[in-house]
Design an enzyme around this catalytic site. Sequence first.
Site, PDB file in Angstrom:
ATOM      1  CE  LYS A  63      -0.258  -0.348   4.788  1.00 40.95           C
ATOM      2  NZ  LYS A  63      -1.218  -0.865   5.931  1.00 40.95           N
TER       3      LYS A  63
ATOM      4  NE  ARG B 175      -7.259  -0.048  11.156  1.00 42.05           N
ATOM      5  CZ  ARG B 175      -6.115  -0.442   9.773  1.00 42.05           C
ATOM      6  NH1 ARG B 175      -4.939   0.800  10.410  1.00 42.05           N
ATOM      7  NH2 ARG B 175      -5.586  -1.217   9.576  1.00 42.05           N
TER       8      ARG B 175
ATOM      9  CG  HIS C 102      -4.446  -4.920  11.826  1.00 42.61           C
ATOM     10  ND1 HIS C 102      -3.036  -5.281  11.299  1.00 42.61           N
ATOM     11  CD2 HIS C 102      -3.376  -3.305  11.314  1.00 42.61           C
ATOM     12  CE1 HIS C 102      -1.686  -4.308  11.159  1.00 42.61           C
ATOM     13  NE2 HIS C 102      -3.204  -3.350  11.225  1.00 42.61           N
TER      14      HIS C 102
ATOM     15  NE  ARG D  12      -3.169  -8.028   6.931  1.00 39.26           N
ATOM     16  CZ  ARG D  12      -3.969  -8.472   8.348  1.00 39.26           C
ATOM     17  NH1 ARG D  12      -3.979  -9.844   8.595  1.00 39.26           N
ATOM     18  NH2 ARG D  12      -3.599  -8.174   9.812  1.00 39.26           N
TER      19      ARG D  12
ATOM     20  CE1 TYR E 202      12.485  33.099   0.244  1.00 35.68           C
ATOM     21  CE2 TYR E 202      12.237  30.719   0.855  1.00 35.68           C
ATOM     22  CZ  TYR E 202      12.044  31.552   0.382  1.00 35.68           C
ATOM     23  OH  TYR E 202      11.475  31.310  -0.722  1.00 35.68           O
TER      24      TYR E 202
ATOM     25  CB  CYS F 137      13.689  27.325   0.983  1.00 36.40           C
ATOM     26  SG  CYS F 137      15.077  27.771   0.974  1.00 36.40           S
ATOM     27  CG  MET F 138       7.973  24.378  -2.123  1.00 38.12           C
ATOM     28  SD  MET F 138       6.899  24.721  -2.891  1.00 38.12           S
ATOM     29  CE  MET F 138       5.837  25.836  -2.088  1.00 38.12           C
ATOM     30  CG  ASP F 139      11.511  24.392  -4.364  1.00 38.31           C
ATOM     31  OD1 ASP F 139      10.638  23.745  -4.805  1.00 38.31           O
ATOM     32  OD2 ASP F 139      11.108  25.749  -5.358  1.00 38.31           O
TER      33      ASP F 139
END
Length: 389
Positions: free
Chosen positions: A46, A143, A173, A226, A272, A318-320
């Site tokens: 998953k 759940r 589970h 699993r 920043y 920063c973002m990038d």
Amino acid sequence: MKFSLDEQGFFYRDTWAEVDLDRVRMNVKGIKSHLPEDVEFIAVVKANAYGHGDSQVAEAALEAGASMLAVAFMDEALALRKKRITAPILVLGASRPEDVNIAAEEGIILTVFQEEWLAKAQDVLKKNTTLMLHIKIDTGMGRIGIRSIEELKAVERLIEEDERLQLHGIYTHYATADELDDTYFNKQLALFRKMLSSMEKQPLVVHSSNSAAALMHADAQFNAVRVGIAMYGLAPSMEIQPELPVDLQEAFTLYSRLVHVKKLDKGEKVSYGATYEAPEEIWVGTLPIGYADGWIRRLQGQEVLVDGKRSPIIGRICMDQCMVKLPNEVPVGTIATLIGSQGKEAISINEIASKLETINYEVPCIISSRVPRLYRQDGKVVDLNNSLL
Ligand SMILES: *Cc1c(COP(=O)(O)O)cnc(C)c1O
């Protein structure tokens, strides 16, 4: 710059993750060898195989002896079918009853977790079709799942009386299998056994264990497990890590290359808010990875490996991009290891998780899809992204 490790890459960016499929195979084999021989291995892939790459991990796991796959949502199962994965796939989460015909067409196994859900599914399911099902029992996770013997009996009867429905398996589970205290685990196990024994007929595949239970309670298996996190080489918790009977190898590594290197004078600032100030003359490198890649701002201060040495991230991420204080002057293009080993040093996913005050599961999951994944197979780095489309 085109990725140049072996000229196989198809991306133009100096940040990438490398997933070692040889290690995934070794982990699957190691875990399997610890379990009784007749126990089937369901590989949990998953969330894009916990960020590692769904079809690539699925194929490696199947080759290493897994016989079935599990995902959380039907979309994930359909994505695997599109990539020509033909193995049985179980959807662990709640699917919408109105979508059951698609699952039946694609041979995807769905989870029955409530009598009402099954009744709705029966209303929309076409004639002359077969929908394969696993019943989910809630023994204490709270759940999804069937919570009483009466409801289980009703569901069993509905399936038995409808020739379009095929009961293939049943499972539960655990909530605390990754803890050393097994009191609650044993309560759940006993309740699952009681629910099973109330059935008219035992389904073919009976499973309860996640990675932690498969490793720590190898004697308490039914006929399948699993396994997710351990297949990726990670311990299900720090508490049981020292007790694990199998040597697991981390498969996920993360790299970037310095795109800019410069010397700062004492007092000069970085990023920043200009919150970082050079305490003396220092070398600073810029890495093209930031919070949009999942390298989130809270990782400020975390070290990366450059030239075999630990180099802290300075200033705000920063973002990038983000900046690191270098141990010495190094050329542009030098590799920085964010997760993985370099020389004698190593940065594990557990170290990143601890810095973020979270669990290791979360770390590869949040490395975003903007980061290309390369694969290590038979010791060589290959790009399996295009070949599988
Ligand atoms: C995610 C999941 C697993 C796998 O758990 P790991 O701890 O990663 O082994 C197993 N079963 C269910 C129902 C899950 O949701």
